[in-house]
Design a protein around this motif. Structure first.
Motif, mmCIF file in Angstrom:
data_model
loop_
_atom_site.group_PDB
_atom_site.id
_atom_site.type_symbol
_atom_site.label_atom_id
_atom_site.label_comp_id
_atom_site.label_asym_id
_atom_site.label_seq_id
_atom_site.Cartn_x
_atom_site.Cartn_y
_atom_site.Cartn_z
ATOM 1 N N THR A 1 2.983 -50.324 -40.455
ATOM 2 C CA THR A 1 3.605 -51.565 -40.920
ATOM 3 C C THR A 1 2.642 -52.741 -40.792
ATOM 4 O O THR A 1 2.692 -53.683 -41.577
ATOM 5 C CB THR A 1 4.875 -51.843 -40.104
ATOM 6 O OG1 THR A 1 5.759 -50.709 -40.218
ATOM 7 C CG2 THR A 1 5.599 -53.086 -40.617
ATOM 8 N N ASP B 1 4.171 -43.827 -28.259
ATOM 9 C CA ASP B 1 5.317 -44.704 -27.978
ATOM 10 C C ASP B 1 4.942 -45.652 -26.843
ATOM 11 O O ASP B 1 4.729 -45.221 -25.710
ATOM 12 C CB ASP B 1 6.545 -43.879 -27.588
ATOM 13 C CG ASP B 1 7.814 -44.710 -27.558
ATOM 14 O OD1 ASP B 1 7.719 -45.954 -27.574
ATOM 15 O OD2 ASP B 1 8.914 -44.113 -27.526
ATOM 16 N N ARG C 1 5.855 -49.879 -31.516
ATOM 17 C CA ARG C 1 6.067 -48.662 -30.726
ATOM 18 C C ARG C 1 4.901 -47.674 -30.861
ATOM 19 O O ARG C 1 4.547 -47.009 -29.897
ATOM 20 C CB ARG C 1 7.377 -47.996 -31.143
ATOM 21 C CG ARG C 1 8.619 -48.840 -30.905
ATOM 22 C CD ARG C 1 8.948 -48.973 -29.431
ATOM 23 N NE ARG C 1 9.320 -47.704 -28.843
ATOM 24 C CZ ARG C 1 10.557 -47.191 -28.883
ATOM 25 N NH1 ARG C 1 11.527 -47.861 -29.503
ATOM 26 N NH2 ARG C 1 10.828 -46.039 -28.302
ATOM 27 N N SER C 2 4.319 -47.578 -32.063
ATOM 28 C CA SER C 2 3.191 -46.667 -32.268
ATOM 29 C C SER C 2 1.909 -47.465 -32.489
ATOM 30 O O SER C 2 1.910 -48.461 -33.208
ATOM 31 C CB SER C 2 3.425 -45.759 -33.476
ATOM 32 O OG SER C 2 4.480 -44.859 -33.244
ATOM 33 N N SER D 1 3.014 -49.547 -35.849
ATOM 34 C CA SER D 1 4.303 -49.272 -36.478
ATOM 35 C C SER D 1 5.422 -49.584 -35.495
ATOM 36 O O SER D 1 5.260 -49.376 -34.279
ATOM 37 C CB SER D 1 4.388 -47.798 -36.898
ATOM 38 O OG SER D 1 5.699 -47.484 -37.351
ATOM 39 N N ASP E 1 8.025 -47.876 -35.350
ATOM 40 C CA ASP E 1 8.664 -46.583 -35.092
ATOM 41 C C ASP E 1 7.843 -45.770 -34.098
ATOM 42 O O ASP E 1 6.613 -45.722 -34.202
ATOM 43 C CB ASP E 1 8.813 -45.785 -36.386
ATOM 44 C CG ASP E 1 9.618 -46.530 -37.430
ATOM 45 O OD1 ASP E 1 10.636 -47.148 -37.053
ATOM 46 O OD2 ASP E 1 9.228 -46.501 -38.614
ATOM 47 N N ALA F 1 4.831 -42.520 -35.054
ATOM 48 C CA ALA F 1 4.761 -42.764 -36.495
ATOM 49 C C ALA F 1 3.550 -42.109 -37.154
ATOM 50 O O ALA F 1 3.574 -41.842 -38.357
ATOM 51 C CB ALA F 1 4.717 -44.267 -36.753
#
Length: 233
Positions: free
Chosen positions: A46, A98, A118-119, A142, A144, A147
């Motif tokens: 992202t 994470d 998180r990633s 990211s 997530d 990811a």
């Protein structure tokens, strides 16, 4: 420059286009901007950013796709710890699946998790053989967890190799341009001294060099001051 969605063509064609785009990017700033924009399209991230470093100097934030990345970078640059600094020093990629669970940099990871990241995947940008200094780091982020899969890691490594070559080339061209500019300034300053004091070129250069050494000032800056003020420091 038009970036192509890697999902729309084969990988070889995609990275051939990337190589051309980076070659045509121009300076360092344009090159790193092209790298982070391509990362957003080619990888499951992202946010992306590039931090650059010169030997013996503090790492600097060169390009980010979001202010959040600047915060993630600055937390590490100011403390000199974290995956970014590890990738820079050890010339090895660092993957955090994470941030809420990783225990290697707990204080940094907790702050980054609070930012919504998180990633993390930090890939060094290096030139030449493995013993060569690190140019910088490509950071991928990211919101997530977990990811980045094997395909993302492979693409990130390829992107990093292309980016490393392009950045090294851009830096060399910038250094060459600066050297040429410095020689022009010194030549102009020598001309002023030769005309004013009726001395030859060797003597004029010796005068500039002596002032440079006595005042601990770069020869280029001594020349610039003489040109601007018609006076030596």
């Amino acid at each position: 420059m038009t970036l192509i969605d890697p999902g729309q063509e084969d990988a070889a064609t995609t990275f051939a286009r990337l190589a051309v785009d980076l070659h045509e990017a121009g300076g360092v700033e344009e090159t790193v901007d092209a790298v982070v924009q391509f990362a957003l399209q080619a990888l499951d991230c992202t946010y992306a950013g590039v931090a650059l470093s010169s030997r013996g100097s503090r790492a600097e934030i060169a390009a980010v796709t979001d202010p959040l990345v600047s915060d993630v970078f600055e937390l590490q640059i100011s403390s000199q710890t974290g995956p970014l600094m590890t990738a820079l020093r050890d010339r090895t990629p660092v993957l955090i699946r994470d941030t809420a669970l990783d225990e290697r940099w707990p204080e940094w990871a907790a702050k980054v998790a609070e930012l919504g990241v998180r990633s993390v995947f930090d890939v060094p940008l290096t030139t030449g053989n493995p013993r060569t200094w690190t140019v910088g780091v490509l950071g991928l982020y990211s919101p997530d967890p977990d990811a980045f899969g094997p395909d993302d890691e492979a693409v990130a490594h390829i992107l990093a190799r292309h980016a490393s070559v392009a950045l090294a080339s851009a830096r060399n061209e910038a250094a060459l341009a600066q050297a040429v500019d410095a020689r022009k300034l010194v030549g102009q300053a020598m001309g002023i001294l030769m005309e004013r004091f009726d001395i030859d070129g060797d003597r004029a250069f010796a005068v500039l060099r002596r002032y440079s050494q006595d005042t601990n000032t770069k020869l280029r800056d001594v020349a610039q001051q003489l040109i601007d003020t018609r006076k030596l420091p």
